[in-house]
Design a protein around this motif. Structure first.
Motif, PDB file in Angstrom:
ATOM      1  N   ALA A 155       0.852  -1.077   0.031  1.00 46.28           N
ATOM      2  CA  ALA A 155       0.173   0.072   0.054  1.00 46.28           C
ATOM      3  C   ALA A 155       0.679   1.168  -0.154  1.00 46.28           C
ATOM      4  CB  ALA A 155      -0.696  -0.066   1.114  1.00 46.28           C
ATOM      5  N   GLU A 156       1.840   1.471   0.766  1.00 44.25           N
ATOM      6  CA  GLU A 156       2.726   2.499   0.591  1.00 44.25           C
ATOM      7  C   GLU A 156       3.694   2.542  -0.657  1.00 44.25           C
ATOM      8  OE1 GLU A 156       4.570   5.900   2.396  1.00 44.25           O
ATOM      9  OE2 GLU A 156       2.834   4.761   2.740  1.00 44.25           O
ATOM     10  N   GLY A 195      11.764  -5.292 -11.473  1.00 42.96           N
ATOM     11  CA  GLY A 195      12.616  -6.305 -11.773  1.00 42.96           C
ATOM     12  C   GLY A 195      12.893  -7.380 -10.810  1.00 42.96           C
ATOM     13  N   PHE A 196      14.136  -6.804 -10.231  1.00 43.89           N
ATOM     14  CA  PHE A 196      14.564  -7.720  -9.273  1.00 43.89           C
ATOM     15  C   PHE A 196      13.689  -8.199  -8.048  1.00 43.89           C
ATOM     16  CE2 PHE A 196      17.382  -8.619  -5.175  1.00 43.89           C
ATOM     17  CZ  PHE A 196      17.904  -9.765  -5.666  1.00 43.89           C
ATOM     18  N   TYR A 197      12.698  -7.082  -7.635  1.00 40.97           N
ATOM     19  CA  TYR A 197      11.907  -7.572  -6.616  1.00 40.97           C
ATOM     20  C   TYR A 197      10.379  -8.248  -7.069  1.00 40.97           C
ATOM     21  CZ  TYR A 197      14.282  -4.621  -3.279  1.00 40.97           C
ATOM     22  OH  TYR A 197      15.471  -4.197  -2.220  1.00 40.97           O
ATOM     23  N   GLU A 198      10.431  -8.305  -8.364  1.00 45.00           N
ATOM     24  CA  GLU A 198       9.448  -9.046  -9.021  1.00 45.00           C
ATOM     25  C   GLU A 198       7.792  -8.666  -8.635  1.00 45.00           C
ATOM     26  OE1 GLU A 198      10.296 -13.014  -8.342  1.00 45.00           O
ATOM     27  OE2 GLU A 198      11.795 -13.189  -9.473  1.00 45.00           O
ATOM     28  N   ALA A 199       8.027  -7.334  -8.411  1.00 47.18           N
ATOM     29  CA  ALA A 199       6.721  -6.764  -7.445  1.00 47.18           C
ATOM     30  C   ALA A 199       5.898  -5.980  -8.716  1.00 47.18           C
ATOM     31  CB  ALA A 199       6.959  -5.821  -6.405  1.00 47.18           C
ATOM     32  N   ARG A 200       5.906  -6.100  -9.712  1.00 50.04           N
ATOM     33  CA  ARG A 200       5.442  -5.212 -10.922  1.00 50.04           C
ATOM     34  C   ARG A 200       3.866  -5.557 -10.848  1.00 50.04           C
ATOM     35  NH1 ARG A 200       7.469  -3.943 -16.049  1.00 50.04           N
ATOM     36  NH2 ARG A 200       5.783  -2.526 -17.124  1.00 50.04           N
ATOM     37  N   GLU A 201       3.297  -6.773 -10.714  1.00 48.55           N
ATOM     38  CA  GLU A 201       1.934  -7.101 -10.619  1.00 48.55           C
ATOM     39  C   GLU A 201       1.306  -6.959  -9.350  1.00 48.55           C
ATOM     40  OE1 GLU A 201      -1.055 -10.953 -11.239  1.00 48.55           O
ATOM     41  OE2 GLU A 201       1.189 -11.156 -11.760  1.00 48.55           O
ATOM     42  N   ILE A 202       2.133  -6.994  -8.213  1.00 47.33           N
ATOM     43  CA  ILE A 202       1.492  -6.794  -6.802  1.00 47.33           C
ATOM     44  C   ILE A 202       1.089  -5.372  -6.566  1.00 47.33           C
ATOM     45  CG2 ILE A 202       3.531  -6.560  -5.473  1.00 47.33           C
ATOM     46  CD1 ILE A 202       2.221  -8.560  -3.238  1.00 47.33           C
ATOM     47  N   VAL A 203       2.121  -4.538  -7.177  1.00 45.61           N
ATOM     48  CA  VAL A 203       1.744  -3.046  -6.727  1.00 45.61           C
ATOM     49  C   VAL A 203       0.886  -2.194  -7.992  1.00 45.61           C
ATOM     50  CG1 VAL A 203       3.858  -2.772  -5.466  1.00 45.61           C
ATOM     51  CG2 VAL A 203       3.891  -2.309  -7.877  1.00 45.61           C
ATOM     52  N   GLY A 204       0.613  -3.167  -9.247  1.00 43.50           N
ATOM     53  CA  GLY A 204      -0.263  -2.685 -10.325  1.00 43.50           C
ATOM     54  C   GLY A 204       0.487  -1.697 -10.948  1.00 43.50           C
TER      55      GLY A 204
END
Length: 234
Positions: A155-156, A195-204
């Motif tokens: 969320a942050e 990229g490295f954190y693979e967070a593209r989808e989870i943060v939209g």
């Protein structure tokens, strides 16, 4: 010839070119801020890899330069008054190199402080929050049954991306049309997030279209492309 032998760190990482800025770093989001800046400015420098796998950052030699045990750190053999200057903290180093070269920090006072405020935004918000999301999404924290910490940092991160996206609407860079240390500070972190954190989808991430376009512009810069891989891990 400049003598850097008084700096304890040079015993572990000898300076082959002591007349150049000595960079002690690793190509992490914080580390590449300085390597990108050095590439952008064209200053002569010598990179030294601080290997976290060997706990180099905890050695007495490294701690003699940065007692906080974090990368990056530098020694400029040609500091103020022509005397060597050692510095740590990536934001401080960016400001120093901008002052030294007269590049990537606007001359106009109002724009200058805008650049500094976005640098502080990265240091106090983007870096710590994205880093925590990386821990809880990809690393050890992902195994916690309680997902509230992860969700808090998701969320942050989304909130920070929304702030950035709103500001970048109608702007090429964080200070209007002027690429600056504010952009240099944030490029590696946003790249790392998706990229490295693979967070593209989870943060939209894809809904933050202005941030995505800014990232693409930044990563297209040749100096950025070079700096992202310095020091080499090979």
């Amino acid at each position: 010839m400049t003598d850097l032998s008084t700096f304890q760190i040079t015993r572990r990482w000898p300076a082959r070119y002591p007349d150049r800025i000595q960079l002690y770093s690793l190509p992490t989001p914080n580390g590449v801020k300085v390597s990108i800046m050095l590439e952008e400015t064209g200053l002569a420098y010598e990179p030294h890899l601080v290997d976290f796998g060997r706990a180099d950052q905890k050695t007495p030699e490294f701690l003699s330069l940065n007692p906080n045990g974090k990368i990056p750190a530098i020694i400029d053999p040609d500091g103020p008054g022509g005397r060597p200057l050692a510095l740590f903290e990536s934001g401080t180093i960016l400001l120093y190199l901008a002052e030294k070269t007269g590049k990537f920090l606007p001359i106009d006072p109002a724009q200058r402080w805008q650049a500094v405020q976005w640098l502080m935004f990265q240091m106090g918000g983007v870096g710590p929050m994205f880093g925590q999301l990386g821990f809880f999404h990809k690393f050890d924290g992902k195994d916690y049954d309680d997902k509230r910490p992860r969700d808090r940092y998701v969320a942050e991160t989304q909130r920070l991306l929304a702030v950035m996206d709103g500001w970048l609407a109608g702007r090429s860079w964080f200070v209007g049309e002027d690429y600056s240390i504010a952009d240099i500070a944030m490029l590696g972190w946003v790249r790392n997030l998706i990229g490295f954190y693979e967070a593209r989808e989870i943060v939209g991430f894809d809904r933050f279209t202005h941030v995505a376009a800014w990232l693409e512009r930044g990563l297209a810069r040749p100096a950025v492309q070079r700096g992202l891989d310095i020091p080499s891990r090979a």
